[in-house]
Scaffold this motif. Structure first.
Motif, PDB file in Angstrom:
ATOM      1  N   ALA A   1     -10.005   4.261   1.093  1.00 24.73           N
ATOM      2  CA  ALA A   1     -10.411   3.858  -0.240  1.00 24.73           C
ATOM      3  C   ALA A   1      -9.406   4.310  -1.290  1.00 24.73           C
ATOM      4  O   ALA A   1      -9.477   3.899  -2.420  1.00 24.73           O
ATOM      5  N   GLY A   2      -8.457   5.182  -0.897  1.00 25.51           N
ATOM      6  CA  GLY A   2      -7.457   5.622  -1.859  1.00 25.51           C
ATOM      7  C   GLY A   2      -6.432   4.561  -2.182  1.00 25.51           C
ATOM      8  O   GLY A   2      -5.693   4.677  -3.144  1.00 25.51           O
ATOM      9  N   MET A   3      -6.388   3.496  -1.367  1.00 25.37           N
ATOM     10  CA  MET A   3      -5.296   2.535  -1.498  1.00 25.37           C
ATOM     11  C   MET A   3      -5.262   1.894  -2.877  1.00 25.37           C
ATOM     12  O   MET A   3      -4.210   1.753  -3.477  1.00 25.37           O
ATOM     13  N   SER A   4      -6.421   1.503  -3.398  1.00 27.67           N
ATOM     14  CA  SER A   4      -6.424   0.789  -4.664  1.00 27.67           C
ATOM     15  C   SER A   4      -6.011   1.705  -5.813  1.00 27.67           C
ATOM     16  O   SER A   4      -5.520   1.245  -6.830  1.00 27.67           O
ATOM     17  N   GLN A   5      -6.217   3.026  -5.631  1.00 22.78           N
ATOM     18  CA  GLN A   5      -5.911   3.931  -6.719  1.00 22.78           C
ATOM     19  C   GLN A   5      -4.432   4.274  -6.781  1.00 22.78           C
ATOM     20  O   GLN A   5      -3.946   4.651  -7.829  1.00 22.78           O
ATOM     21  N   ILE A   6      -3.701   4.177  -5.677  1.00 21.06           N
ATOM     22  CA  ILE A   6      -2.307   4.614  -5.698  1.00 21.06           C
ATOM     23  C   ILE A   6      -1.331   3.439  -5.689  1.00 21.06           C
ATOM     24  O   ILE A   6      -0.142   3.635  -5.786  1.00 21.06           O
ATOM     25  N   ALA A   7      -1.842   2.224  -5.592  1.00 20.71           N
ATOM     26  CA  ALA A   7      -0.955   1.075  -5.434  1.00 20.71           C
ATOM     27  C   ALA A   7       0.059   0.976  -6.569  1.00 20.71           C
ATOM     28  O   ALA A   7       1.171   0.520  -6.375  1.00 20.71           O
ATOM     29  N   ILE A   8      -0.315   1.431  -7.773  1.00 17.27           N
ATOM     30  CA  ILE A   8       0.596   1.280  -8.907  1.00 17.27           C
ATOM     31  C   ILE A   8       1.488   2.507  -9.097  1.00 17.27           C
ATOM     32  O   ILE A   8       2.378   2.492  -9.928  1.00 17.27           O
TER      33      ILE A   8
ATOM     34  N   GLN B   1     -13.992  -2.616  -5.290  1.00 14.05           N
ATOM     35  CA  GLN B   1     -13.890  -4.060  -5.062  1.00 14.05           C
ATOM     36  C   GLN B   1     -12.425  -4.494  -4.962  1.00 14.05           C
ATOM     37  O   GLN B   1     -12.070  -5.368  -4.176  1.00 14.05           O
ATOM     38  N   GLU B   2     -11.562  -3.839  -5.739  1.00 14.02           N
ATOM     39  CA  GLU B   2     -10.133  -4.170  -5.725  1.00 14.02           C
ATOM     40  C   GLU B   2      -9.552  -4.003  -4.320  1.00 14.02           C
ATOM     41  O   GLU B   2      -8.727  -4.808  -3.864  1.00 14.02           O
ATOM     42  N   LEU B   3      -9.991  -2.938  -3.638  1.00 12.54           N
ATOM     43  CA  LEU B   3      -9.505  -2.690  -2.282  1.00 12.54           C
ATOM     44  C   LEU B   3     -10.028  -3.753  -1.320  1.00 12.54           C
ATOM     45  O   LEU B   3      -9.275  -4.285  -0.498  1.00 12.54           O
ATOM     46  N   ARG B   4     -11.315  -4.083  -1.428  1.00 12.33           N
ATOM     47  CA  ARG B   4     -11.874  -5.118  -0.550  1.00 12.33           C
ATOM     48  C   ARG B   4     -11.176  -6.461  -0.765  1.00 12.33           C
ATOM     49  O   ARG B   4     -10.908  -7.198   0.180  1.00 12.33           O
ATOM     50  N   ASP B   5     -10.871  -6.760  -2.033  1.00 17.78           N
ATOM     51  CA  ASP B   5     -10.163  -8.018  -2.332  1.00 17.78           C
ATOM     52  C   ASP B   5      -8.780  -8.033  -1.699  1.00 17.78           C
ATOM     53  O   ASP B   5      -8.345  -9.053  -1.141  1.00 17.78           O
ATOM     54  N   PHE B   6      -8.081  -6.880  -1.780  1.00 22.09           N
ATOM     55  CA  PHE B   6      -6.747  -6.805  -1.166  1.00 22.09           C
ATOM     56  C   PHE B   6      -6.834  -6.996   0.340  1.00 22.09           C
ATOM     57  O   PHE B   6      -6.044  -7.735   0.935  1.00 22.09           O
TER      58      PHE B   6
ATOM     59  N   GLY C   1     -22.368  -2.103   7.427  1.00 22.39           N
ATOM     60  CA  GLY C   1     -23.151  -0.881   7.610  1.00 22.39           C
ATOM     61  C   GLY C   1     -22.396   0.398   7.307  1.00 22.39           C
ATOM     62  O   GLY C   1     -22.979   1.481   7.334  1.00 22.39           O
ATOM     63  N   ASP C   2     -21.096   0.276   7.032  1.00 23.38           N
ATOM     64  CA  ASP C   2     -20.264   1.458   6.770  1.00 23.38           C
ATOM     65  C   ASP C   2     -20.259   1.746   5.274  1.00 23.38           C
ATOM     66  O   ASP C   2     -19.739   0.947   4.489  1.00 23.38           O
ATOM     67  N   PRO C   3     -20.810   2.884   4.844  1.00 28.88           N
ATOM     68  CA  PRO C   3     -20.854   3.166   3.407  1.00 28.88           C
ATOM     69  C   PRO C   3     -19.478   3.252   2.764  1.00 28.88           C
ATOM     70  O   PRO C   3     -19.318   2.930   1.586  1.00 28.88           O
ATOM     71  N   ARG C   4     -18.464   3.681   3.527  1.00 30.36           N
ATOM     72  CA  ARG C   4     -17.104   3.745   2.949  1.00 30.36           C
ATOM     73  C   ARG C   4     -16.638   2.349   2.542  1.00 30.36           C
ATOM     74  O   ARG C   4     -15.926   2.178   1.551  1.00 30.36           O
ATOM     75  N   TRP C   5     -17.017   1.342   3.330  1.00 28.59           N
ATOM     76  CA  TRP C   5     -16.672  -0.038   2.997  1.00 28.59           C
ATOM     77  C   TRP C   5     -17.562  -0.551   1.878  1.00 28.59           C
ATOM     78  O   TRP C   5     -17.097  -1.093   0.885  1.00 28.59           O
ATOM     79  N   ARG C   6     -18.863  -0.330   2.041  1.00 31.72           N
ATOM     80  CA  ARG C   6     -19.852  -0.890   1.112  1.00 31.72           C
ATOM     81  C   ARG C   6     -19.666  -0.326  -0.293  1.00 31.72           C
ATOM     82  O   ARG C   6     -19.778  -1.041  -1.284  1.00 31.72           O
ATOM     83  N   ASP C   7     -19.365   0.969  -0.388  1.00 38.71           N
ATOM     84  CA  ASP C   7     -19.271   1.629  -1.686  1.00 38.71           C
ATOM     85  C   ASP C   7     -17.833   1.724  -2.194  1.00 38.71           C
ATOM     86  O   ASP C   7     -17.596   2.313  -3.245  1.00 38.71           O
ATOM     87  N   GLY C   8     -16.894   1.190  -1.427  1.00 38.48           N
ATOM     88  CA  GLY C   8     -15.489   1.270  -1.836  1.00 38.48           C
ATOM     89  C   GLY C   8     -15.187   0.350  -2.999  1.00 38.48           C
ATOM     90  O   GLY C   8     -15.972  -0.536  -3.341  1.00 38.48           O
TER      91      GLY C   8
ATOM     92  N   ILE D   1      -4.325   7.635   4.664  1.00 39.36           N
ATOM     93  CA  ILE D   1      -5.267   7.345   3.582  1.00 39.36           C
ATOM     94  C   ILE D   1      -6.386   8.387   3.551  1.00 39.36           C
ATOM     95  O   ILE D   1      -6.792   8.847   2.483  1.00 39.36           O
ATOM     96  N   GLU D   2      -6.867   8.793   4.732  1.00 43.15           N
ATOM     97  CA  GLU D   2      -8.070   9.629   4.801  1.00 43.15           C
ATOM     98  C   GLU D   2      -7.792  11.100   4.496  1.00 43.15           C
ATOM     99  O   GLU D   2      -8.671  11.808   4.013  1.00 43.15           O
ATOM    100  N   ASN D   3      -6.598  11.584   4.823  1.00 38.28           N
ATOM    101  CA  ASN D   3      -6.194  12.949   4.473  1.00 38.28           C
ATOM    102  C   ASN D   3      -4.685  12.957   4.232  1.00 38.28           C
ATOM    103  O   ASN D   3      -3.903  13.441   5.060  1.00 38.28           O
ATOM    104  N   THR D   4      -4.308  12.407   3.076  1.00 36.60           N
ATOM    105  CA  THR D   4      -2.889  12.242   2.751  1.00 36.60           C
ATOM    106  C   THR D   4      -2.154  13.584   2.736  1.00 36.60           C
ATOM    107  O   THR D   4      -1.052  13.708   3.286  1.00 36.60           O
ATOM    108  N   THR D   5      -2.760  14.594   2.134  1.00 36.53           N
ATOM    109  CA  THR D   5      -2.086  15.884   1.972  1.00 36.53           C
ATOM    110  C   THR D   5      -1.691  16.489   3.313  1.00 36.53           C
ATOM    111  O   THR D   5      -0.547  16.921   3.510  1.00 36.53           O
ATOM    112  N   ALA D   6      -2.638  16.496   4.255  1.00 35.00           N
ATOM    113  CA  ALA D   6      -2.351  17.081   5.569  1.00 35.00           C
ATOM    114  C   ALA D   6      -1.343  16.239   6.342  1.00 35.00           C
ATOM    115  O   ALA D   6      -0.514  16.778   7.089  1.00 35.00           O
ATOM    116  N   THR D   7      -1.391  14.923   6.164  1.00 36.89           N
ATOM    117  CA  THR D   7      -0.445  14.038   6.851  1.00 36.89           C
ATOM    118  C   THR D   7       0.975  14.282   6.335  1.00 36.89           C
ATOM    119  O   THR D   7       1.923  14.403   7.115  1.00 36.89           O
ATOM    120  N   VAL D   8       1.117  14.359   5.024  1.00 38.20           N
ATOM    121  CA  VAL D   8       2.432  14.635   4.425  1.00 38.20           C
ATOM    122  C   VAL D   8       2.960  15.981   4.916  1.00 38.20           C
ATOM    123  O   VAL D   8       4.128  16.114   5.296  1.00 38.20           O
TER     124      VAL D   8
END
Length: 300
Positions: free
Chosen positions: A1-8, A185-190, A176-183, A266-273
């Motif tokens: 769900a972080g994708m839509s927030q960092i795209a810019i 709309q910009e991300l779902r559209d992408f 049925g996945d709340p991460r999808w359902r509550d994510g 996306i799910e744990n960017t800090t630890a991945t980096v």
């Protein structure tokens, strides 16, 4: 769900690389970034795209690395072919090698999921082109289990109704996945736009390649290219135990990302980096033309 927030916020710009098989779309922080280090090339998985890595761009660039991510053939903004032979692992590995050559004589490659199988094939085929390989939520051989069953169930949907029907079925599964359902709309559209822009032939042929890939772990180890096996603690594609065994066979570094399933970027960017920077800091640079050997230490 972080994708839509960092795209810019990413430091990368869009460009294309012309390859023998046609143009491929990239996001790239550019040749002026990277402080003389080998560039980093990020390769997405099945039904993915370069945007899956957007959260990594700024922190890796700020740490002094040139970062590029590609759409594989037929994904999102890279044009596809109507020939299924264009989506085999060897064909896609040839694409990857063409992009790597465009970036520099040596690159660090990070392959996510199916992208890890493709990156592995490229490293086995041309080990001298790679400073290291990160297998991010990828496995020793073809995909099995629940995700494979879901792919098989969607095959007749693709044949009968095309990409629109497949996406509708996937949306139903995700409802049925709340991460999808509550994510957002910009991300779902992408995600919908990306899926419908991708090649239907590629969807089927890459799916075939994903489940049919043989075990090439011993071949990869024989290249002596440094490898990091990194995955979410709850990966639902290849099990964490399967990936741990693969790391053992490779003699590879192994990092488990907490709070992540199959998309730790996306799910744990800090630890991945942190895992990537730590791995690259311990990976020695190939000999320079004068025979000198340097040690890479990222600025963190």
């Amino acid at each position: 769900a972080g994708m839509s927030q960092i795209a810019i916020s990413t430091a990368a710009t869009a460009r294309t690389v012309d390859t023998p098989a046609g143009p491929l779309a990239l996001l790239d922080t550019g040749p002026d970034s990277g402080a003389g280090r080998p560039p980093v090339l990020l390769v997405p998985g099945y039904t993915g795209s370069k945007e899956d890595f957007l959260p990594l761009f700024d922190p890796l660039a700020e740490a002094g690395w040139r970062v590029a991510a590609m759409d594989q053939r037929g994904q999102y903004e890279s044009p596809g072919t109507d020939d299924p032979a264009g989506y085999t692992v060897p064909a896609l590995a040839a694409d990857l090698l063409a992009v790597a050559a465009d970036l520099g004589p040596t690159v660090h490659v990070v392959g996510h999921s199916f992208g890890g199988l493709v990156a592995r094939a490229a490293v086995i085929g041309a080990p001298g082109s790679f400073g290291s390989l990160v297998l991010l939520d990828s496995g020793p051989d073809g995909l099995a289990g629940t995700r494979r069953e879901r792919m098989e169930a969607l095959r007749p949907v693709l044949a009968g109704g095309g990409m629109v029907a497949v996406y509708a079925a996937m949306e139903q599964l995700a409802a049925g996945d709340p991460r999808w359902r509550d994510g957002p709309q910009e991300l779902r559209d992408f995600l919908k736009r990306r899926f419908l822009a991708s090649s239907p032939v590629g969807l089927e042929a890459m799916g075939d390649a994903l489940v049919a890939e043989p075990d090439r772990v011993d071949e990869l180890r024989a290249t002596a290219v440094p490898v990091l096996v990194c995955h979410g603690e709850a990966d639902d594609a290849w099990s964490p135990a399967t990936q741990a065994r693969m790391a053992g066979r490779l003699g590879a570094a192994h990092v488990v990302i907490g709070g992540a399933v199959h998309s730790p970027a996306i799910e744990n960017t800090t630890a991945t980096v942190r895992a990537l920077l730590d791995f690259w800091s311990r990976t020695s640079v190939p000999p320079a033309p004068r025979g000198e050997v340097f040690s890479r230490k990222p600025h963190v």
